[in-house]
Design a protein around this motif. Sequence first.
Motif, PDB file in Angstrom:
ATOM      1  N   PRO A   8      20.081  -3.236 -13.504  1.00  0.00           N
ATOM      2  CA  PRO A   8      21.469  -3.433 -13.077  1.00  0.00           C
ATOM      3  C   PRO A   8      21.775  -4.899 -12.782  1.00  0.00           C
ATOM      4  O   PRO A   8      20.883  -5.677 -12.465  1.00  0.00           O
ATOM      5  CB  PRO A   8      21.559  -2.594 -11.798  1.00  0.00           C
ATOM      6  CG  PRO A   8      20.168  -2.572 -11.260  1.00  0.00           C
ATOM      7  CD  PRO A   8      19.261  -2.609 -12.461  1.00  0.00           C
ATOM      8  N   GLY A   9      23.041  -5.251 -12.907  1.00  0.00           N
ATOM      9  CA  GLY A   9      23.492  -6.582 -12.531  1.00  0.00           C
ATOM     10  C   GLY A   9      23.787  -7.478 -13.719  1.00  0.00           C
ATOM     11  O   GLY A   9      23.181  -7.353 -14.785  1.00  0.00           O
ATOM     12  N   LYS A  10      24.742  -8.379 -13.518  1.00  0.00           N
ATOM     13  CA  LYS A  10      25.180  -9.315 -14.574  1.00  0.00           C
ATOM     14  C   LYS A  10      24.032 -10.183 -15.088  1.00  0.00           C
ATOM     15  O   LYS A  10      23.995 -10.546 -16.258  1.00  0.00           O
ATOM     16  CB  LYS A  10      26.308 -10.191 -14.057  1.00  0.00           C
ATOM     17  CG  LYS A  10      27.592  -9.432 -13.812  1.00  0.00           C
ATOM     18  CD  LYS A  10      28.750 -10.213 -14.370  1.00  0.00           C
ATOM     19  CE  LYS A  10      30.038  -9.441 -14.201  1.00  0.00           C
ATOM     20  NZ  LYS A  10      30.314  -8.569 -15.326  1.00  0.00           N
ATOM     21  N   LYS A  11      23.096 -10.503 -14.210  1.00  0.00           N
ATOM     22  CA  LYS A  11      21.960 -11.356 -14.569  1.00  0.00           C
ATOM     23  C   LYS A  11      21.183 -10.794 -15.768  1.00  0.00           C
ATOM     24  O   LYS A  11      20.606 -11.548 -16.542  1.00  0.00           O
ATOM     25  CB  LYS A  11      21.052 -11.469 -13.344  1.00  0.00           C
ATOM     26  CG  LYS A  11      19.754 -12.183 -13.549  1.00  0.00           C
ATOM     27  CD  LYS A  11      18.960 -12.210 -12.251  1.00  0.00           C
ATOM     28  CE  LYS A  11      17.595 -12.814 -12.444  1.00  0.00           C
ATOM     29  NZ  LYS A  11      16.824 -12.835 -11.206  1.00  0.00           N
ATOM     30  N   TYR A  12      21.175  -9.467 -15.918  1.00  0.00           N
ATOM     31  CA  TYR A  12      20.357  -8.824 -16.952  1.00  0.00           C
ATOM     32  C   TYR A  12      21.158  -8.357 -18.167  1.00  0.00           C
ATOM     33  O   TYR A  12      20.574  -7.848 -19.122  1.00  0.00           O
ATOM     34  CB  TYR A  12      19.603  -7.641 -16.350  1.00  0.00           C
ATOM     35  CG  TYR A  12      18.690  -8.065 -15.227  1.00  0.00           C
ATOM     36  CD1 TYR A  12      17.508  -8.732 -15.495  1.00  0.00           C
ATOM     37  CD2 TYR A  12      19.028  -7.826 -13.905  1.00  0.00           C
ATOM     38  CE1 TYR A  12      16.667  -9.146 -14.476  1.00  0.00           C
ATOM     39  CE2 TYR A  12      18.204  -8.232 -12.872  1.00  0.00           C
ATOM     40  CZ  TYR A  12      17.028  -8.894 -13.161  1.00  0.00           C
ATOM     41  OH  TYR A  12      16.201  -9.313 -12.144  1.00  0.00           O
ATOM     42  N   GLU A  13      22.493  -8.538 -18.136  1.00  0.00           N
ATOM     43  CA  GLU A  13      23.308  -8.096 -19.264  1.00  0.00           C
ATOM     44  C   GLU A  13      22.873  -8.787 -20.547  1.00  0.00           C
ATOM     45  O   GLU A  13      22.567  -9.970 -20.550  1.00  0.00           O
ATOM     46  CB  GLU A  13      24.794  -8.373 -18.997  1.00  0.00           C
ATOM     47  CG  GLU A  13      25.394  -7.434 -17.991  1.00  0.00           C
ATOM     48  CD  GLU A  13      26.861  -7.739 -17.694  1.00  0.00           C
ATOM     49  OE1 GLU A  13      27.438  -8.660 -18.314  1.00  0.00           O
ATOM     50  OE2 GLU A  13      27.414  -7.048 -16.830  1.00  0.00           O
ATOM     51  N   ASP A 142       8.766 -11.932 -19.055  1.00  0.00           N
ATOM     52  CA  ASP A 142       9.727 -13.005 -19.324  1.00  0.00           C
ATOM     53  C   ASP A 142      10.469 -12.748 -20.640  1.00  0.00           C
ATOM     54  O   ASP A 142      11.669 -12.995 -20.743  1.00  0.00           O
ATOM     55  CB  ASP A 142       9.035 -14.364 -19.395  1.00  0.00           C
ATOM     56  CG  ASP A 142       8.579 -14.858 -18.028  1.00  0.00           C
ATOM     57  OD1 ASP A 142       9.116 -14.381 -16.999  1.00  0.00           O
ATOM     58  OD2 ASP A 142       7.678 -15.724 -17.990  1.00  0.00           O
ATOM     59  N   TYR A 143       9.737 -12.259 -21.616  1.00  0.00           N
ATOM     60  CA  TYR A 143      10.330 -12.018 -22.931  1.00  0.00           C
ATOM     61  C   TYR A 143      11.412 -10.938 -22.867  1.00  0.00           C
ATOM     62  O   TYR A 143      12.522 -11.149 -23.358  1.00  0.00           O
ATOM     63  CB  TYR A 143       9.230 -11.624 -23.926  1.00  0.00           C
ATOM     64  CG  TYR A 143       9.738 -11.374 -25.318  1.00  0.00           C
ATOM     65  CD1 TYR A 143      10.172 -12.437 -26.108  1.00  0.00           C
ATOM     66  CD2 TYR A 143       9.780 -10.096 -25.842  1.00  0.00           C
ATOM     67  CE1 TYR A 143      10.635 -12.222 -27.397  1.00  0.00           C
ATOM     68  CE2 TYR A 143      10.236  -9.870 -27.129  1.00  0.00           C
ATOM     69  CZ  TYR A 143      10.664 -10.936 -27.904  1.00  0.00           C
ATOM     70  OH  TYR A 143      11.122 -10.717 -29.181  1.00  0.00           O
ATOM     71  N   VAL A 144      11.106  -9.773 -22.264  1.00  0.00           N
ATOM     72  CA  VAL A 144      12.100  -8.687 -22.259  1.00  0.00           C
ATOM     73  C   VAL A 144      13.288  -9.004 -21.362  1.00  0.00           C
ATOM     74  O   VAL A 144      14.371  -8.452 -21.551  1.00  0.00           O
ATOM     75  CB  VAL A 144      11.503  -7.305 -21.890  1.00  0.00           C
ATOM     76  CG1 VAL A 144      10.504  -6.854 -22.946  1.00  0.00           C
ATOM     77  CG2 VAL A 144      10.909  -7.274 -20.506  1.00  0.00           C
ATOM     78  N   LEU A 145      13.114  -9.906 -20.400  1.00  0.00           N
ATOM     79  CA  LEU A 145      14.236 -10.296 -19.547  1.00  0.00           C
ATOM     80  C   LEU A 145      15.043 -11.447 -20.148  1.00  0.00           C
ATOM     81  O   LEU A 145      16.041 -11.875 -19.577  1.00  0.00           O
ATOM     82  CB  LEU A 145      13.742 -10.656 -18.150  1.00  0.00           C
ATOM     83  CG  LEU A 145      13.132  -9.490 -17.368  1.00  0.00           C
ATOM     84  CD1 LEU A 145      12.600  -9.956 -16.033  1.00  0.00           C
ATOM     85  CD2 LEU A 145      14.129  -8.353 -17.201  1.00  0.00           C
TER      86      LEU A 145
END
Length: 187
Positions: A8-13, A142-145
């Motif tokens: 959740p959250g804009k950071k992960y969009e 790091d890659y998937v994020l």
Amino acid sequence: MVVGLGNPGKKYERTRHNVGFDVLSELAGWHNISSFKSQFEAELGEFSFADDKVLLVAPQTFMNLSGRCVAALVKFFKLPSTDLMVVCDDMNLPVGRLRMRGAGSAGGQKGLQNIIQSLNTQDIPRLRIGVGRPPAGFSGADYVLGRFSPNESELITQAVHSAASGIECWVQNGLEIAMNQVNSPES
């Protein structure tokens, strides 16, 4: 019930880890779902398709705790695990490749693993969307994020569209026919 996995959250969009959420957004657009309601630690949307009600579920726990809300919803709606479709990213598939299966291990996907543990079964249909392997020097986390490159974005846009179409096929025609539609010959 279609569960799209993400954080959740804009950071992960629009990150690799959130392609499950992207598929839910695609389906919501196709079926004119303008708002989701918050319940069961998730954002929920609902539409009718092929004489069935379809519940879209975007867990609002972080990825590794997705099983908590999925188990609560399965229990509340008294659903067999076979009426559940989990949509998630997969680093073991090339970018944009889709693979639908009716059961199996989590294959390293921690959100799917948490759902399997929470429901105490591997008999959970899932649609994996390939995000590719991290380049040398990058950790898997790091890659998937991270976000897709411009070239990858084109592939993912098509994969999200194909995944949403595959889910509609699953609802209307069942798992075997949907697998034949979604899974590429190279799978």
